[in-house]
Design an enzyme around this catalytic site. Structure first.
Site, short mmCIF file in Angstrom:
data_model
loop_
_atom_site.label_atom_id
_atom_site.label_comp_id
_atom_site.label_asym_id
_atom_site.label_seq_id
_atom_site.Cartn_x
_atom_site.Cartn_y
_atom_site.Cartn_z
CG HIS A 96 -4.15 -0.91 -0.81
ND1 HIS A 96 -4.02 -0.82 0.56
CD2 HIS A 96 -4.54 -2.19 -1.06
CE1 HIS A 96 -4.31 -1.99 1.11
NE2 HIS A 96 -4.61 -2.84 0.15
CB SER A 128 -0.94 -0.04 1.21
OG SER A 128 -1.77 1.11 1.25
CG ASP A 177 -5.36 -5.79 2.20
OD1 ASP A 177 -5.92 -6.88 2.42
OD2 ASP A 177 -5.27 -5.29 1.06
#
Length: 368
Positions: free
Chosen positions: A219, A192, A312
């Site tokens: 992301h 991310s 995540d």
């Protein structure tokens, strides 16, 4: 103590709006504003803010040039505002290469179904990047992605936010054991915040004949992933493309999950692209791809969790471990944001923890 923020934009309306949103959070203090890149540098040196928010298109000096100067003179986490266009994506990636930590679409309030939630996101991003690893963002800028396709990568052809700045001591060497060699059927990498530069750093170390297929989950908004895949493809010796439904996994090809959707793999080596589930916070979601890989390939997956905020990848890593696959995490010293890797490490799911500069080499060793 409140996080001190400098807001830089040539639009008076946008400066006021961002300042209003940030000032409404008791943990944030707007200490100054600027209208162009030159003022950004002057104010950064004078005010020493914890975070700078900045537009990329400004008079006198653009945002990217300003970021490069700031990283050389007073390294400070920068949140860039950008447009949701292919050109906006390209410029944003250049800004990340120059040392910016994260980004938001400039019309972030307009594009959201829940403006209150996205305003909260702005504040959360500012608070998070204020805690980012300054040593990892303090580098001189690197050239943008203009190298010839699949040319051998040099150590200078990667972005700034993963490297150690001038005068800083190097990140400690990895302490994990040598990677286990295995006939992996898939390498899956999730990341991310700080990920675009980290992925660039890892993938440029892989040879054109890398023996395993790769899937990448970053992301990123839908408008950005195609431009990011094209950028990686120019810089890397392996092939990189934005994944499409029905793509076939093959050695030496990295498929990047498209923004706004979910990517899954099946046991036949086929990629499935599905609509983004509104119940999930991330689209694409690392857990979704990791989970599908665990189901498809049991113990034949090598997963890597790189820099990023949040957790995540943790639950997907748990499924991979249950099937006997390997999971690696990036170490804290080389992360821009030590969130996702920390979640994996704290859950005792990491088989190895490596510095960013070591991961590419270890992937080659493990998969040969």
């Amino acid at each position: 103590m409140a996080v001190k923020v400098l807001v830089v934009d040539d639009s008076g309306f946008f400066r006021r709006r961002v300042s209003e949103i940030l000032s409404a959070d008791g943990q944030i203090q707007v200490v100054g504003t600027g209208t162009n890149g030159r003022e950004a540098i002057e104010q950064a040196l004078a005010l020493r803010p914890d975070v700078i928010t900045m537009d990329y298109e400004m008079p006198l000096m653009d945002g990217i040039t300003a970021v490069r100067n700031i990283m050389q003179r007073c390294p400070t986490p920068v949140l860039m505002f950008s447009s949701l266009t292919h050109e906006g994506a390209r410029v944003t990636l250049d800004a990340l290469d120059a040392g910016a930590v994260d980004y938001l679409p400039k019309n972030f309030e307009d594009i959201s179904r829940n403006p209150d939630k996205v305003r909260q996101l702005l504040c959360e991003k500012v608070l998070t990047i204020a805690r980012s690893n300054r040593r990892s963002i303090s580098l001189p800028p690197l050239p943008s992605a203009t190298s010839s396709s699949h040319a051998p990568a040099s150590s200078s052809s990667v972005g700034a936010s993963a490297r150690v700045g001038a005068g800083a001591s190097p990140a400690p060497a990895s302490t994990s054991a040598a990677p286990k060699r295995k006939a992996y059927r898939l390498v899956a990498i999730g990341t991310s915040t700080g990920g675009p530069v980290a992925l660039q750093r890892v993938l440029t170390q892989l040879p054109a004949n890398f023996p395993a297929p790769l899937v990448l989950i970053q992301h990123m908004p839908a408008a950005f992933t195609k431009a990011f895949a094209e950028r990686l493809d120019k810089l890397c010796r392996i092939n990189v493309k934005e994944a499409e439904d029905g793509d076939i996994l093959r050695p030496g090809l990295a498929l990047l999950a498209p923004g706004g959707k979910q990517m899954m793999v099946d046991g036949r080596g086929t990629v499935r692209i599905l609509p983004g589930d509104e119940r999930l916070n991330y689209k694409p979601c690392v857990d979704v791809t990791f989970g599908s890989a665990a189901k498809a390939y049991n113990d034949k997956v090598l997963a890597v969790v790189l820099t990023g905020m949040g957790a995540d990848g943790r639950e997907g890593a748990r499924l991979l471990k249950q099937g006997g696959s390997q999971v690696w995490a990036q170490d804290e010293a080389s992360c821009v944001i030590y969130g996702m890797p920390m979640a994996v490490v704290k859950a005792n799911l990491a088989d190895a923890v490596y510095g960013l500069d070591d991961i590419g080499r270890h992937l080659v060793e493990a998969c040969q």
